[in-house]
Scaffold this active site. Structure first.
Site: not given
Length: 1008
Positions: A614-615, A753, A864-865
């Site tokens: 998806w980056d 994640e 995580k993000q």
């Protein structure tokens, strides 16, 4: 630059302090490198300074070694001395003026008379600097704050000195002091006195810069037959300052009439007639020298960029950093990319040349991006002894990534074990004008010897069979040309078999002090591409010379930068980081191939095997949408060509529509590994392939974003509408209506994640909701504006007339939980997990689950993000200001930044909230992911998704870009050090130029 500078000069004379460097403590490595290139090209460089030679030795002369140094002259102590250099690079005194005892006493008496007169008539205290050769300096403002003022502050200094003299009642200011000094000098017997001023001082001397220039004409230009029209003179104080002539005006003697004269200083009162004014100080002068180097491409096809805002420099050699440097210094063009490995190799070199879209499908293994045979290998032997950085002594070793020209440069000066010194300079590029070409050009010069040398270069067999699902065949051919001073040359050629490839070896006699060049052009073809109609990349006999190939490549990069550059004034490190990001983004894409996309590390390293995540759509695509729409379209067409695989995947899971692969390669099938080995040795099951399904909404979001900005109706009708509709169908079948009368999406993984198999992940549900609503909007849009196309599409896809209403109903009913303060629960049960407390935002970016273990991480609220915050970043206008800020306050301290994609989004959000210091900290972290190897894994390739996120942090964050039907609008929140931010955007086919300044209202926006 002025048109009068658009030609080469044979002799360049210039003032040092204030013109070439800011002051005597400045790192002069950049200007020194440019000067050395000019010297090697035969240009005479004559440096004029008021100080003694030791400062120039430290800043420039000591680092230049070789016979070319004989073209360097240092005119020191304001016209009193001139030094040259002998064939061993040692300084030689060529001229010196020594004052007599009587003259020295007269200089002292004159300075003291001025001091005493100022004290008596004005009560003004000044001091005298005695320890200068042939002169005395009267300090007019001996105050701590003006102890060592920079040249950039000359205007402020002038005001301060004049105000000090005026307040003491002394008439005439600096000019009056100079006249006072002149009268005192005559009274003391100094008839040919030289009175000069740098504003802070009035100097009384026996010589000045005119003596330096006259000596240069008589002893350098004259004997060499250099006419004045071929002389360039540079300075920073030619005009009057405080009514008194600037010190550099003394260089304008009649002997150099007809020379080109340039001032890069501030020049408060303007410049004399005939002097070009190019203000900008030492950086501008460095650009001027760089442009001159470009006119003398004697050694290599083009000159390097000298401007530090466009270069990334690695000095020295640290073996353990080689894999990291190889990634950062990769050259690529979206079709083929080559890591920046040392040509001759080292104990830890890992050269690789990746070809976009070509994957090996070995039985039972995960598809891996193909690496072609290494074409870059090029080494030298002197009398049988190999040139290696790890053997002998590297006297100088520098690699420069030239962002402006898309070229990797190298300079290496090496002493081998026998004491022979060889200078090697080279360049490497992946052509942006013909994507099949990779070019390497290297010069080598025996500095203190002559003898037999051997060049050995990789000679791939011409083709290699790659086992892939499509049986792709890769062909790689390399041609070479060797040039000596007399012209092209064909030395003795032999072949060396070195598994797994063959090497060509040329043996030749080389002479001391002469330069030899080898040009190598590699051509890469695959059976995926149609045969080229032209022959530009076939035989060496028909290929254009390297100069033409390199010029075409540089022209292509100029066009890219004209469209994509981001200018950050006031912060050199931020400027470099921004251009590093743009360089790698542009290098990663091939707008002419819509069957490939960009992997997580582009074509710079082996990490993630070249797989697409998806980056690309969420982090990189906005850059292309707004600056390079042809590339954005090609990337989205890759998703269209893999739509069949996405449909099949949804069907296998029992759903309708299309579910894109979490990791995709050439076919669009999911190629995510099933297991991974943790650093602890534990084998971990990977669930993201089955559960990280938000990828389908991410692709749909990118499709709509592209169309909304470009209004590319052909794309929408041919591909975009189908992608949005099929991904919406997946969500309509994936969401389940339950007893609470809400739709739920269970058993998923969001962008965070660390928490697997969760229910109603906010990001997934929010993006699915957006996808469903947008699909209904697209159905209405196409059916109203293009009814025939809608009829055909709905017939082909079997769309029931009532289906768009179902999508809207599911979207409305999707579950999302807010607490009383407006914080969105990341997933069901998240609020009940353990609060980890504030995390160290400045710590290294290491995944928390690898530090404390998966089980403990999953019991904690640490993420995580950005997950909820990612949703807010993408769908900004869907949330109120209070909700946005409440969620940032809640989730930002709980985020560990275990992904490279995390800091840039936090930077963008913090900037939009006006939290500038927080935004700047996250921006620096993003830059350091690759440039400082902050995550410790840059060896696997640059984090191109994070680089796309950095661009978003600048444009959406600091610039505050927002989009409506009326077009782009900006609400800037710039860091204090950023004096100006400027960039170009494309909006629905029209270019927009944005200039933003720190003041809240200072925004310039104009259609171009």
């Amino acid at each position: 630059m002025s048109s009068s500078l658009d030609r080469p000069f044979r002799l360049i004379a210039f003032d040092w302090d204030g013109t070439a460097v800011t002051d005597r403590t400045t790192d002069a490595s950049v200007v020194r490198g440019t000067i050395e290139r000019l010297l090697r090209c035969g240009v005479v460089v004559f440096i004029v300074t008021g100080t003694n030679r030791t400062h120039l030795d430290r800043q420039i002369a000591d680092e230049i070694v070789g016979r070319h140094k004989q073209r360097l002259y240092l005119a020191t102590n304001r016209g009193s001395e001139v030094f040259g250099f002998d064939e061993l690079s040692a300084p030689v005194l060529l001229q010196r003026r020594i004052g007599t005892e009587i003259e020295e006493r007269a200089l002292t008496a004159t300075a003291e008379a001025v001091r005493d007169d100022l004290a008596k008539t004005a009560g003004l205290e000044v001091t005298i600097v005695y320890d200068r050769m042939n002169r005395r300096k009267v300090d007019l403002i001996p105050l701590p704050q003006w102890r060592d003022p920079p040249k950039s502050a000359i205007g402020e200094l002038l005001d301060a000195v004049e105000a000090r003299l005026a307040s003491a009642g002394f008439p005439g200011g600096i000019r009056g002091v100079a006249e006072l000094a002149r009268r005192a000098a005559i009274a003391n017997g100094l008839q040919d006195v030289r009175i000069t001023s740098d504003v802070k001082h009035v100097e009384i001397g026996l010589t000045d810069k005119s003596d330096s220039i006259r000596w240069m004409v008589a002893h350098v230009a004259g004997p060499a037959g250099i006419p004045t029209r071929d002389i360039l003179i540079g300075g920073d104080e030619f005009g009057r300052v405080g009514g008194y002539e600037g010190s550099d005006s003394r260089m304008l003697v009649e002997e150099v009439e007809g020379a080109t004269v340039v001032s890069v200083g501030r020049e408060p009162d303007g410049v004399p007639a005939g002097v070009l004014h190019l203000p900008g100080g030492p950086p501008r002068f460095c650009l001027l020298l760089g442009s001159q180097a470009a006119f003398h491409p004697v050694n290599l096809p083009v000159a390097p960029t000298a401007d530090p805002a466009w270069t990334l420099i690695e000095d020295g050699f640290v073996l353990t950093r080689e894999h990291e440097i190889e990634s950062l210094f990769s050259v690529s063009n979206g079709f083929v990319g080559s890591r920046g490995s040392l040509a001759e190799g080292s104990g830890l070199s890992a050269p690789a040349t990746f070809i976009a879209g070509v994957f090996e499908h070995a039985d039972g293994s995960t598809p891996t991006l193909v690496s072609a045979p290494d074409w870059t290998y090029l080494s030298g032997r002197i009398e049988g002894s190999a040139l290696q950085l790890e053997s002998g002594q590297p006297l100088e070793h520098r690699r420069v990534l030239d962002l402006r020209q898309g070229i990797l440069w190298r300079r290496w000066r090496h002493r081998d074990l026998s004491g022979r010194i060889t200078v090697i300079e080279g360049m490497r590029l992946a052509s942006q004008s013909d994507r099949r070409l990779l070019i390497q050009s290297v010069t080598f010069s025996p500095e203190n010897y002559g003898g037999v040398a051997t060049l050995e270069a990789a000679a791939p067999d011409g083709s290699a069979s790659i086992k892939s699902l499509f049986n792709v065949r890769v062909e790689l051919s390399v041609s070479a040309r060797i040039e000596r001073p007399e012209g092209d040359w064909t030395p003795a050629l032999s072949h060396v078999e070195v598994e797994p490839t063959r090497r060509d070896a040329w043996t030749m006699s080389v002479d001391l002090g002469r330069t030899y060049r080898i040009d190598r052009v590699a051509c890469v073809r695959t059976s995926r591409e149609p045969s080229a109609a032209d022959t530009s990349t076939t035989g060496a006999s028909v290929r254009p010379p390297p100069e033409e190939l390199v010029a075409a490549h540089c022209a292509a990069w100029r066009a890219h930068w004209n469209r994509c550059d981001v200018v950050v004034e006031g912060d050199l490190e931020a400027q470099r980081a921004a251009r590093f990001a743009v360089y790698h983004l542009v290098s990663a894409v091939n707008p002419d191939d819509e069957t490939v996309s960009i992997g997580a590390r582009a074509l710079t390293g082996p990490a993630y095997r070249g797989h697409v995540f998806w980056d690309t759509e969420i982090f990189m695509l906005p850059f292309f949408v707004f600056t390079y729409p042809k590339a954005a379209r090609a990337l989205l067409m890759y998703r269209y060509h893999t739509l069949t695989a996405a449909r099949a995947r949804a069907k296998r899971l029992g759903h309708r529509g299309a579910l894109y692969a979490w990791e995709s390669a050439d076919t669009g099938e999911d190629v995510t590994p099933s297991f991974v080995l943790a650093p602890t040795g534990e084998v971990l099951r990977i669930h993201v392939a089955e559960e990280e399904q938000h990828i389908s909404a991410d692709v749909a979001y990118a499709v709509w974003n592209y169309w909304n900005v470009s209004h590319d109706d052909t794309f929408l009708l041919d591909a975009g509408a189908e992608i949005i509709i099929e991904t919406a169908r997946f969500w309509a079948s994936r969401a389940v209506l339950e007893g609470d009368r809400r739709y739920h999406i269970r058993n998923v993984i969001g962008p965070d994640e660390y928490h697997e198999s969760v229910d109603d992940n906010a990001y997934t549900n929010g993006m699915a909701q957006w996808n469903l609503e947008t699909a209904a909007q697209v159905a209405d849009l196409v059916s109203e504006r293009w009814p025939d196309r809608w009829h055909a599409l709905s017939a082909r896809l079997g769309i029931d007339p009532a289906e768009p209403r179902v999508w809207a109903r599911v979207a409305t009913g999707l579950h999302m939980r807010f607490d009383a303060s407006g914080v969105i629960e990341q997933f069901q049960g998240y609020f009940d997990l353990e609060d980890p407390g504030p995390l160290d935002a400045g710590a290294a970016l290491v995944p928390t689950d690898l530090v404390v273990g998966r089980a403990k991480t999953q019991r904690s609220q640490v993420i995580k993000q950005p997950d909820v915050l990612m949703l807010i970043h993408l769908l900004w206008d869907r949330f109120s200001a209070d909700v946005r800020e409440a969620n940032f306050r809640y989730y930002e301290p709980r985020t560990s930044h275990g992904s490279s994609l995390s800091p840039p989004i936090h930077a963008a959000l913090a900037a939009r909230f006006g939290k500038i210091s927080v935004a700047e900290r996250y921006f620096r972290q993003t830059a350091e992911i690759d440039l400082a190897n902050r995550m410790g894994n840059a060896a696997g390739g640059v984090h191109v998704g994070a680089l796309g996120g950095m661009w978003q942090a600048i444009v959406f964050g600091f610039a505050g870009l927002s989009i409506s039907d009326e077009g782009p609008r900006f609400r800037p929140h710039l860091p204090p050090s950023w004096r100006r931010l400027a960039f170009h955007l494309l909006w629905r086919g029209g270019p927009v130029h944005a200039e933003l300044f720190p003041e809240p209202s200072a925004v310039r926006q104009e259609a171009m």
